[in-house]
Every structure is written in structure tokens, then in C-alpha cells.
Design an enzyme around this catalytic site. Structure first.
Site, PDB file in Angstrom:
ATOM      1  CD  GLU A 163      -2.827  -1.314   2.360  1.00 54.36           C
ATOM      2  OE1 GLU A 163      -2.845  -0.391   3.176  1.00 54.36           O
ATOM      3  OE2 GLU A 163      -3.547  -2.327   2.453  1.00 54.36           O
ATOM      4  CG  ASN A 205      -0.807  -6.878  -1.367  1.00 53.02           C
ATOM      5  OD1 ASN A 205      -1.451  -7.427  -2.265  1.00 53.02           O
ATOM      6  ND2 ASN A 205      -1.262  -6.764  -0.130  1.00 53.02           N
ATOM      7  CG  HIS A 241     -10.073  -5.460   0.661  1.00 56.92           C
ATOM      8  ND1 HIS A 241     -10.314  -6.593   1.407  1.00 56.92           N
ATOM      9  CD2 HIS A 241      -8.766  -5.169   0.837  1.00 56.92           C
ATOM     10  CE1 HIS A 241      -9.196  -6.956   2.025  1.00 56.92           C
ATOM     11  NE2 HIS A 241      -8.237  -6.113   1.689  1.00 56.92           N
ATOM     12  CD  GLU A 268      -4.814  -7.607   1.721  1.00 55.35           C
ATOM     13  OE1 GLU A 268      -5.693  -6.887   2.225  1.00 55.35           O
ATOM     14  OE2 GLU A 268      -3.595  -7.367   1.802  1.00 55.35           O
ATOM     15  CG  ASP A 270     -12.844  -8.671   1.818  1.00 55.75           C
ATOM     16  OD1 ASP A 270     -12.669  -7.762   0.975  1.00 55.75           O
ATOM     17  OD2 ASP A 270     -12.420  -8.579   2.991  1.00 55.75           O
TER      18      ASP A 270
HETATM   19  O1  G2I Z   1      -7.607  -3.626   6.421  1.00 61.59           O
HETATM   20  C1  G2I Z   1      -7.762  -4.796   5.686  1.00 61.59           C
HETATM   21  C2  G2I Z   1      -6.468  -5.240   5.062  1.00 61.59           C
HETATM   22  C3  G2I Z   1      -6.013  -4.223   4.026  1.00 61.59           C
HETATM   23  N1  G2I Z   1      -4.774  -4.657   3.366  1.00 61.59           N
HETATM   24  C4  G2I Z   1      -3.693  -5.016   4.247  1.00 61.59           C
HETATM   25  C5  G2I Z   1      -4.138  -5.995   5.322  1.00 61.59           C
HETATM   26  O2  G2I Z   1      -3.069  -6.264   6.212  1.00 61.59           O
HETATM   27  C6  G2I Z   1      -5.348  -5.469   6.084  1.00 61.59           C
HETATM   28  O3  G2I Z   1      -5.675  -6.447   7.071  1.00 61.59           O
HETATM   29  C7  G2I Z   1      -6.202  -5.942   8.257  1.00 61.59           C
HETATM   30  C8  G2I Z   1      -6.548  -7.112   9.160  1.00 61.59           C
HETATM   31  O4  G2I Z   1      -7.541  -7.898   8.547  1.00 61.59           O
HETATM   32  C9  G2I Z   1      -7.077  -6.596  10.505  1.00 61.59           C
HETATM   33  O5  G2I Z   1      -7.208  -7.690  11.413  1.00 61.59           O
HETATM   34  O6  G2I Z   1      -5.297  -5.089   8.879  1.00 61.59           O
HETATM   35  C10 G2I Z   1      -5.846  -4.490  10.035  1.00 61.59           C
HETATM   36  C11 G2I Z   1      -4.889  -3.457  10.576  1.00 61.59           C
HETATM   37  O7  G2I Z   1      -4.711  -2.394   9.716  1.00 61.59           O
HETATM   38  C12 G2I Z   1      -6.154  -5.562  11.081  1.00 61.59           C
HETATM   39  O8  G2I Z   1      -6.776  -4.988  12.197  1.00 61.59           O
HETATM   40  C13 G2I Z   1      -6.062  -5.037  13.386  1.00 61.59           C
HETATM   41  C14 G2I Z   1      -6.731  -4.104  14.361  1.00 61.59           C
HETATM   42  O9  G2I Z   1      -6.698  -2.783  13.821  1.00 61.59           O
HETATM   43  C15 G2I Z   1      -6.002  -4.107  15.644  1.00 61.59           C
HETATM   44  O10 G2I Z   1      -6.671  -3.318  16.583  1.00 61.59           O
HETATM   45  C16 G2I Z   1      -5.830  -5.533  16.152  1.00 61.59           C
HETATM   46  O11 G2I Z   1      -5.010  -5.560  17.300  1.00 61.59           O
HETATM   47  O12 G2I Z   1      -6.024  -6.335  13.904  1.00 61.59           O
HETATM   48  C17 G2I Z   1      -5.224  -6.414  15.066  1.00 61.59           C
HETATM   49  C18 G2I Z   1      -5.060  -7.869  15.484  1.00 61.59           C
HETATM   50  O13 G2I Z   1      -6.301  -8.448  15.685  1.00 61.59           O
END
Ligand code: G2I
Length: 457
Positions: A163, A205, A241, A268, A270
Site C-alpha cells: 500500500e 501489494n 476488497h 485479499e 472479499d
Molecule cells: O484492512 C484490511 C487489510 C487491508 N490490506 C492489508 C491488510 O493487512 C489489512 O488487514 C487488516 C486485518 O484484517 C485486521 O485484522 O489489517 C488491520 C490493521 O490495519 C487488522 O486490524 C487489526 C486491528 O486494527 C487491531 O486493533 C488488532 O489488534 O487487527 C489487530 C489484530 O487483531
């Protein structure tokens, strides 16, 4: 029409037109789709592709979750566990416990593992957020080197940089602390990752790059530039997404990147639940299946309840783990076949067997390639055996005053400034006649200007 009858119909069409060159090419293209498979991974594998899911270490104790995972998917991506905040919570202290759990879950199931993500402006540890300039650049490159080295030989593809392009019409880079270290931060990261794990596919990515638009064209221009200058990039990830629609030029966009000589992957996926969720999933799958260099698809979670998009129900399994209509549409699209992805060499482990007769000692030479930035550099040193095999080697490098080696990989080092020695480690000491091996190191200041010397044993 069900997938089997589609296949039967395709084959009879091919037979009736046999002899025409264009049809011969098509018959090669659908090879391997003789039987409709009943899981996502198996059906994708028929054309040499993978079908993966992002998974969370904290859910591996949930038997419904792992049941679907091991049955359906042949690739995994850690949703959060290999990110910078997870793997280097304080500077220089690396924690791989949860990343390794994801890795081992995938490898034990015979799955590919996608590494996600070495460098990103988000989910940085707080210590990195407070750095800037050459201190941040050095820390970032060291992070890439350390994490890619830890997982060396095990990762199918790394999201090296995630990103880094801005949204909106400009097609330029996103402002971030990493971007402010200099525009070459992305290529420096790819070079460091390649040195650390030469067999992993290295991907860029991003999101909102799923059709032809200013942002995807910015990425396209960067990839074209990297390919023309030999920066080691192997693949581009399209997060996908998606909401309630899909860009009409989705497949054409994948194809234009593939035509640059990189693999493309849906990383990714969805899709918001709505009237057309199943058909959008199907369109994405058919687009990947139609592009020879589209090597696989990853969905960002397993059940709707596992998704980061709370309330949108964007995945292939409902909260109870039942298959949704979107699941069936994806399975059918995979089983309908497409051009087969040519096999490439995946990650390979270092050789474990030694030759029965140790080679006799010979001479060696060394050459160095530098990847420098203001205040630091990474050096890749190639050690080449002469006309006889070598059994072990030692390389000496002279550093300019004021600079120091901060870390080395694939070699042990002696001293940090002035004259610094490097020697082989257990798995790269023996080099056959005329063969070569590589090691690397990172340093502050400017790198060595003279050719290193090499002594064989
Ligand atoms: O935002 C969706 C995805 C966009 N592209 C990059 C990916 O890495 C991203 O994944 C998401 C995860 O699915 C989330 O699970 O990235 C987020 C963070 O930017 C993730 O969220 C984080 C929460 O913000 C935190 O509070 C939490 O501690 O997940 C963490 C672990 O559960």
C-alpha cells in the site's frame, strides 16, 4: 450446466475442431481439468494455481475453522502475525511465535505460505513510527533482512511492500515516514528481500488497483521501471476488497501487469454481501483463470464472522461454517478451467547432503554489489570458485573511515570497521569449480569501494 458437463462439452468441441492450430493451443490450455474437484484448493490446483485464505493464529484452536481451512485451502496468509509490529515489537528484538504458528499450519497441510507484509505505513511498532531519515531506512532494511532470513526457503511469496501508492487521481506515492526516507525505499526493500531469500517470489501489494485507474497505473509504471533496471520484483498483488461491483477492466488490468513479466495474484479478496456477491466472486475467479500468470487467489478470512468487514458478510462461508452461494460460484469457475500456470521453482531448502569425497582446495574471487542510500547501504557479495572446487572461504572487505558493519547474513563476520572479515557458514562453504554463492551485510556510512579479496581453504 454443471462443471462436468461443461468439461465434456469443451472436450467434444476440441475434438470436432482438431487440427486447427488455434485449437491445439486451447487443448493444451485446458489440460489437467479432466475431473471437477470438490474443494477450492484442489480445483485451483488442476490449473497449477492455489486458493488461499488469510488466517489468524488465535483461531487455530477452533475446530470448525481449522476443519474448513485444511479441507478447502492450499495456501495461507497470516492476517496480522508477520507484520512489523508483530515481528519486531522493540527494535532489534524479533518475535516469530505467532508467525511461525501460521507458517507451520500451512506447511503441515502442504500449503503455500504467503508472507504479509514486510514494510507498510500501517501497523508499524511505535519505535519505528518515531524514527525518520537514515535511522528509519536502516531499521526498515534490517527488518526486511531479518524477517526474510528467518523465513528463508519457506515462503512462496512475500508482500515486500504494502500500500505505498496514494489514493486519488495523481498516481503517485503515499506520504509516509518510509516514503520520506527517499523514493528508492521500495527498491531497497526488494533488493534486501531478494538477498535474504532468493527463492521467494517478491510482490508489491495494494488496494483500489483492481481496474485500470490512476493508482494502478502508478504501480504499473513503477513495476515497468523495476523490470527495466533489474530490481528483483516477481509479482503484484491485487487486494480486491470489493463492494457491490467489479471494474469492467479487471481482467485487462491483471493482464497488462502480467505482460510486464510479473506474476499477478489476488491477495485479499472479499466482496460485500448483496444481490451480486456470488457473481462478483465468479467474475474475479474467471478473470484470474483467464490470465496465465495469475497464479492464485486468497480470500481475506474464512467465515463471515472472521472478516475485518464486520456486518458486511463478505466471505465464502457463513458464521456457522456453511458454504454460501459465493462458494459454489467460485468452485464452478475454478473447475471450468483455464490456461495452466507454468510450474516455477518454489522455495528450496539449503542442501543437506555433503559430497562423499570433499573437493580439494582451490582459489576464489569475490565481487560486491551495493545498494546505497544517504547514510547507509546493503552489500551483496558474490564468492566465485576458480577452476577447482573450494571447501571453505574467507573474504576481506575494507570499509571507508567512519562506516561500520551492522549485521551480516549467510556469513560470519569479524570486526565491524576498517578491515572486516567474513567467512562461510556451514551450508555455503563448499562451492563447486566455477560455481558461486552469495552473502550480504548492512552498514552505515558509505560502502566499500575496492574489490574484496577472497581466500579459499
Ligand atoms: O484492512 C484490511 C487489510 C487491508 N490490506 C492489508 C491488510 O493487512 C489489512 O488487514 C487488516 C486485518 O484484517 C485486521 O485484522 O489489517 C488491520 C490493521 O490495519 C487488522 O486490524 C487489526 C486491528 O486494527 C487491531 O486493533 C488488532 O489488534 O487487527 C489487530 C489484530 O487483531
Amino acid at each position: 450446466m454443471n462443471p462436468r458437463s461443461i468439461l465434456r462439452r469443451r472436450r467434444s468441441l476440441l475434438l470436432s475442431a482438431a487440427g486447427a492450430a488455434v485449437v491445439l493451443a486451447a487443448s493444451v490450455a485446458v489440460a489437467g481439468t479432466a475431473e471437477a474437484a470438490s474443494t477450492l484448493g484442489a480445483s485451483a490446483a488442476q490449473s497449477g494455481r492455489y486458493f488461499g485464505a488469510a488466517i489468524a493464529a488465535g483461531k487455530l484452536g477452533d475446530s470448525t475453522y481449522t476443519g474448513i481451512l485444511t479441507r478447502e485451502f492450499n495456501a495461507v496468509t497470516p492476517e496480522n502475525e508477520m507484520k512489523w509490529d508483530a515481528t519486531e515489537p522493540s527494535q532489534g528484538r524479533f518475535t516469530y511465535t505467532n508467525g511461525d504458528r501460521i507458517l507451520n499450519q500451512g506447511l503441515s497441510n502442504g500449503s503455500k505460505v504467503r508472507g504479509h507484509a514486510l514494510l507498510w505505513h500501517a501497523q508499524q511498532p511505535s519505535w519505528a513510527q518515531s524514527l525518520s531519515g537514515s535511522a528509519l531506512r536502516s531499521a526498515a532494511i534490517n527488518h526486511v533482512t531479518q524477517v526474510a532470513t528467518h523465513y528463508k526457503g519457506k515462503i512462496y511469496a512475500w508482500d515486500v511492500v504494502n500500500e505505498a501508492f496514494a489514493d486519488g487521481g495523481g498516481g503517485g506515492r503515499r506520504d509516509s515516514n518510509l516514503q520520506r526516507t527517499g523514493n528508492d525505499w521500495i527498491e531497497a526493500a526488494f533488493r534486501a528481500a531478494h538477498t535474504a531469500d532468493p527463492n521467494a517470489k517478491l510482490c508489491y501489494n495494494d488496494y483500489n488497483t483492481d481496474g485500470v485507474n490512476a493508482k494502478s497505473t502508478g504501480v504499473y509504471t513503477m513495476v515497468r521501471d523495476f523490470k527495466s533496471r533489474g530490481v528483483p520484483i516477481d509479482c503484484v498483488g491485487f487486494q480486491s476488497h470489493l463492494g457491490t461491483g467489479i471494474p469492467g477492466d479487471y481482467q485487462a488490468n491483471l493482464q497488462r501487469f502480467a505482460d510486464l513479466g510479473v506474476d499477478v495474484q489476488i491477495t485479499e479478496l472479499d466482496v460485500a454481501q448483496g444481490g451480486n456477491q456470488a457473481s462478483i466472486y465468479s467474475s474475479v475467479t474467471r478473470a484470474c483463470m483467464a490470465v496465465t500468470r495469475c497464479t492464485g487467489i486468497t480470500v481475506w478470512g474464512i467465515r463471515d464472522s472472521d472478516s475485518w468487514r464486520t456486518g458486511e458478510n463478505p466471505l465464502l462461508f457463513d458464521n456457522s461454517g456453511n458454504k454460501k452461494a459465493a462458494y459454489t460460484s467460485v468452485l464452478n469457475a475454478l473447475n471450468a478451467g483455464g490456461p495452466t500456470v507454468p510450474p516455477t521453482s518454489g522455495p528450496t531448502s539449503p542442501p543437506t547432503s555433503s559430497p562423499t569425497t570433499p573437493p580439494s582446495a582451490g582459489a576464489c574471487s569475490a565481487s560486491v554489489t551495493l545498494n546505497s542510500w544517504s547514510g547507509g547501504y546493503t552489500a551483496t557479495v558474490k564468492v566465485t570458485a576458480g577452476s577447482a572446487a573450494v571447501n571453505g572461504w574467507a573474504v576481506t572487505v575494507n570499509l571507508p573511515a567512519g562506516g561500520a558493519v551492522t549485521n551480516a547474513w549467510n556469513a560470519t563476520s569479524t570486526g565491524t570497521s576498517g578491515t572486516v572479515g567474513f567467512a562461510n557458514v556451514s551450508y555455503n562453504g563448499q562451492i563447486p569449480a566455477g560455481g558461486s554463492t552469495e552473502f550480504g551485510f548492512q552498514g552505515t556510512g558509505s560502502g566499500p569501494s575496492a574489490t574484496p579479496t577472497c581466500r579459499a581453504s
